[in-house]
Design an enzyme around this catalytic site. Structure first.
Site, PDB file in Angstrom:
ATOM      1  N   ASP A  54     -33.739  -0.273 -37.029  1.00 37.62           N
ATOM      2  CA  ASP A  54     -35.013  -0.521 -37.258  1.00 37.62           C
ATOM      3  C   ASP A  54     -35.052   0.636 -37.942  1.00 37.62           C
ATOM      4  OD1 ASP A  54     -36.800  -2.399 -37.703  1.00 37.62           O
ATOM      5  OD2 ASP A  54     -38.117  -0.393 -36.836  1.00 37.62           O
TER       6      ASP A  54
ATOM      7  N   GLU B 134     -31.116  -0.420 -40.402  1.00 40.02           N
ATOM      8  CA  GLU B 134     -31.761  -0.608 -41.537  1.00 40.02           C
ATOM      9  C   GLU B 134     -31.880   0.639 -42.803  1.00 40.02           C
ATOM     10  OE1 GLU B 134     -36.246  -2.819 -42.992  1.00 40.02           O
ATOM     11  OE2 GLU B 134     -35.960  -1.746 -40.951  1.00 40.02           O
TER      12      GLU B 134
HETATM   13  C1  GLC Z   1     -38.701  -2.638 -40.373  1.00 41.83           C
HETATM   14  C2  GLC Z   1     -39.007  -4.320 -39.666  1.00 41.83           C
HETATM   15  C3  GLC Z   1     -39.931  -4.762 -40.303  1.00 41.83           C
HETATM   16  C4  GLC Z   1     -40.908  -3.787 -39.475  1.00 41.83           C
HETATM   17  C5  GLC Z   1     -40.977  -2.323 -39.595  1.00 41.83           C
HETATM   18  C6  GLC Z   1     -41.552  -1.915 -38.722  1.00 41.83           C
HETATM   19  O1  GLC Z   1     -38.217  -2.253 -41.831  1.00 41.83           O
HETATM   20  O2  GLC Z   1     -37.634  -4.940 -39.995  1.00 41.83           O
HETATM   21  O3  GLC Z   1     -40.311  -6.277 -39.498  1.00 41.83           O
HETATM   22  O4  GLC Z   1     -41.776  -4.339 -39.793  1.00 41.83           O
HETATM   23  O5  GLC Z   1     -39.297  -1.705 -39.628  1.00 41.83           O
HETATM   24  O6  GLC Z   1     -40.640  -1.695 -37.088  1.00 41.83           O
END
Ligand code: GLC
Length: 766
Positions: free
Chosen positions: A442, A500
């Protein structure tokens, strides 16, 4: 994290200026061009029998150094050419598809081919690389025509695969899989009957080609599996992730086994048969660790335990074992940028006071201003409001501020503190030792913060979004963290990480994919592109450019739990009603999955995309749960619309998702036509299209090669070819039916119109 809203529908980036010319990384492509074969054109003109149109015709001789420029002038085309020829997910669509039984004959008939399909001068057609334009490089592989001269064996026959309507659970699907024969090493195609020339898209072709030999699975390119050991995957296959189809499970929304209205791990276990039937290689579970659920699991209070809402460690072990038994790998979300404010570390930090080692695990600062009552800098939270919250010190006085780039319940960790890494390493090993096959990391471009925490430029700041100039993200020190994570993963053969990474600059993106960092990086370029050929092509080119410089693997995704669903994103506004035309959005989403699955690399499917679920944009205010809704002062409705639970079966909500009618988000009644049950029985459904695409992608040798070669294309269209396997994918995002590129149809997203590729549809040809 950046969301992709339906605003992208209206954005129409300029076509690449060259129309059909590749650039950037595609200079390599231009060096391995493929051209037409004159005799093919002649043959096409004469209308050969369909089975006489070998896939090799799409390749022909190797020559020419440049690509054709796409034709541009179709401005006088009627605007309404895509009307009721549209397929949809209803039975009517299936009927349409059956009508397309004549497609192969059409392909070879005057309807389609009376104009030489290679005519570069004719800008109404797809034009492969011009043979006259350069030298024969000889680099591109010539397809094995002997295995490509039929599509009949590759027809994905889905009829008869549907389990009993009243028991859409693992047992029923299991029985269905058994009936289809032991999937064995070919598990990704289990559940389909390859001998049946069914009638989904390519099935129509199967009729015309009946009697020809069936090509076998692509054993020359597949890894030959080791003997199966229950619960274990082939340890030799440590590059499985390079071409895998991942299925993202948002655990709250997938399947509820205990009737509390929220999905759980047992629900996943019960639906593993469905995932096997779908043919995915791996699942990615959004966070399942202990969490107070302020951000639905992305606020972790114990990273080495399962939240009771979802189950327990024993259940998770069972899930891993049973998934592995079905050759499905299990990956899970890891949240290293922040913890929950209920994590024992954060509670200790609050209790210990300023200057303590406990506070050093997070980012605490004194406030600005005379009394320290202004935040330490001007950073705002991705979810709205300031990114700093002031604490009350143990003695009751107003105290320091802590940083939270997301919700206040998600304090950012201080990655300069070695304890933070030591703890993450424990977490990695904890799950890897249990048998997980990797992680989705994440906010993988977060974690490291600039030492001086400089103010940011707020003029371009958008909620749920970051750009490349944002000092909160993409600081160089983050790469050290990824190298450490990678070193641990390398001790576990076959384990893979996907990060991500919301970074637009290709070179900066590529840094994350250096051989000692992440295996894969989420790439949101395609998800951000509107349904417009130029924008889609640019997104594809950019995505490939971004990874090929470091020999990385591209990834593709159309949606996830942060992004409005593609059916809604692609839906144009119907001028007559002022409403979104979701039927057309569905057609476009069908086309885009055909485009996406044709691309080299790894594909991520978000649960429910395979059912063509739209975003639920009319959830009642009181149902909204995304913290963004509150944090934005009720100006941003947030991401709940893409998180509504999956409809499995039956005719009323909750459609088999739960035994409780009180699901955590309400499920629209209109989803009765979108249930898994109804789609399994419908060969024209979105689900059937996904199954067909995944299976063909898995089995067929034409999907080989890391690059794509672009064809010239009519306005509003694009076409590309895989550089080694020579699969051709054509997309018509324009308003008029267009002739197909040469070759035999392998898959189409919507029925042909007069033998031509309909607007809002895509096709594969070999
Ligand atoms: C990432 C996740 C999202 C979350 C954020 C904070 O972007 O995909 O859903 O709210 O991180 O952890």
């Amino acid at each position: 994290m950046t969301t992709v809203s339906d605003e992208t529908r209206d954005v129409v980036p300029a076509e690449p200026s060259d129309g059909g010319q590749p650039d950037g990384a595609h200079t390599d492509v231009a060096g391995t061009p493929v051209s037409e074969h004159d005799s093919d054109a002649d043959e096409a003109t004469n209308g050969p029998a369909a089975e006489d149109v070998p896939a090799a015709d799409t390749a022909g001789e190797q020559s020419g150094a440049t690509l054709e420029t796409a034709g541009q002038d179709t401005s006088d085309a009627p605007a309404d050419a895509d009307d009721d020829a549209a397929g949809d997910i209803t039975g009517a669509a299936a009927d349409d598809a059956v009508e397309a039984d004549s497609a192969p004959a059409d392909l070879a008939s005057d309807d389609n081919l009376s104009t030489p399909a290679y005519s570069a001068a004719d800008d109404s057609e797809f034009t492969p690389v011009d043979e006259a334009a350069g030298d024969d490089s000889g680099d591109a592989a010539t397809p094995e025509t002997s295995t490509l001269d039929t599509v009949s064996g590759d027809t994905v026959a889905l009829e008869g695969d549907a389990p009993e309507a009243d028991a859409l659970d693992d047992e029923a699907i299991e029985a269905d899989l058994d009936a289809a024969g032991d999937p064995g090493p070919d598990a990704a195609v289990a559940g389909t009957d390859h001998a049946d020339t069914g009638d989904f898209g390519t099935g129509d072709l199967g009729t015309a080609h009946a009697g020809t030999d069936l090509p076998g699975p692509a054993t020359d390119t597949a890894i030959v599996p080791a003997p199966r050991v229950a619960g274990q995957l082939d340890p030799r296959d440590d590059t499985w992730w390079k071409s895998a189809v991942f299925y993202q499970i948002y655990p709250r929304s997938f399947a509820d086994s205990n009737g509390d209205g929220v999905g759980d791990l047992n629900g996943v276990i019960q639906r593993l048969g469905y995932l096997e039937l779908l043919g995915v290689d791996a699942i990615w579970l959004s966070p399942i660790m202990r969490s107070p659920m302020a951000d639905h699991g992305y606020d972790v209070s114990d990273p080495r335990d399962i939240d009771p809402l979802f189950g327990d460690l024993e259940t998770f072990d069972t899930l891993i074992a049973e998934a592995h038994d079905r050759d499905i790998r299990v990956t899970m979300d890891l949240v290293p940028n922040h913890t929950s404010d209920q994590h024992e570390w954060f509670r200790a930090a609050l209790a210990a006071g300023p200057g303590s080692p406990e506070r050093e695990r997070y980012i605490f600062r004194d406030g600005r201003g005379e009394n320290g009552d202004e935040p330490p800098n001007n950073w705002h939270s991705i979810f709205g409001g300031p990114a700093w919250t002031r604490v009350t010190e143990p003695d009751g006085s107003p105290g320091q501020w802590y940083l939270h780039i997301f919700a206040p319940e998600q304090p950012d960790l201080n990655w300069e503190n070695p304890e933070v890494w030591a703890d993450l390493e424990q977490t990695l090993r904890f799950w890897l030792d249990r048998g997980v096959d990797g992680f989705r990391i994440d906010v993988a471009h977060g974690m490291a913060k600039p030492a001086d925490l400089p103010d940011m430029d707020l003029s371009n700041a958008v909620l749920l979004s970051n750009d490349d100039d944002d000092p909160r993200f993409n600081n160089y020190a983050v790469h050290d963290i990824h190298r450490k994570i990678r070193a641990v993963l390398d001790e576990y053969p076959g384990a893979a990480n996907v990060g991500e990474i919301w970074v637009d600059d290709n070179e900066r993106f590529a840094e994350y994919l250096r051989p000692d960092e992440l295996h894969l990086g989420f790439n949101f370029r395609l998800a951000k592109a509107p349904f417009e050929a130029g924008a889609i092509r640019e997104a594809i080119e950019n995505s490939l450019d971004a990874v090929l410089s470091v020999s990385g693997t591209p990834t593709w995704t159309l949606s996830n739990h942060d992004v409005a669903r593609e059916v809604t994103r692609y839906a144009p506004v119907d001028p007559a009603t002022g409403e979104l035309d979701l039927e057309r959005g569905t057609r476009r989403a069908r086309a885009m999955i055909v485009v996406e699955m044709a691309l080299p690399g790894t594909v991520f499917v978000y649960n429910g995309a395979e059912l063509g679920l739209p975003n639920v944009d009319d959830l009642p205010d009181e149902a909204l749960q995304d913290p963004v809704w509150e944090r934005s002062g009720h100006t941003e409705r947030g991401r709940d619309g893409c998180r509504v639970p999956i409809p499995w079966q039956g005719t009323e909500p909750p459609f088999g998702f739960s035994t409780s009618p009180d699901t955590w988000l309400p499920i629209p009644e209109s989803w009765r036509s979108l249930t898994v049950e109804s789609q399994l029985e419908d060969v024209g459904s979105m689900l059937s299209l996904y199954r067909a695409a995944i299976e063909l992608r898995f089995r067929r040798p034409e999907f080989a090669g890391d690059r794509v070669e672009w064809y010239g294309a009519p306005e509003g269209c694009l076409a590309f070819r895989r550089d080694e396997g020579l699969l051709v994918c054509a997309l018509n995002a324009g308003e008029e039916p267009v002739p197909l590129p040469p070759g035999e149809l392998l898959l189409i997203s919507s029925p042909l119109v007069d033998g031509m590729l309909a607007p809002d549809s895509a096709a594969w040809l070999v």
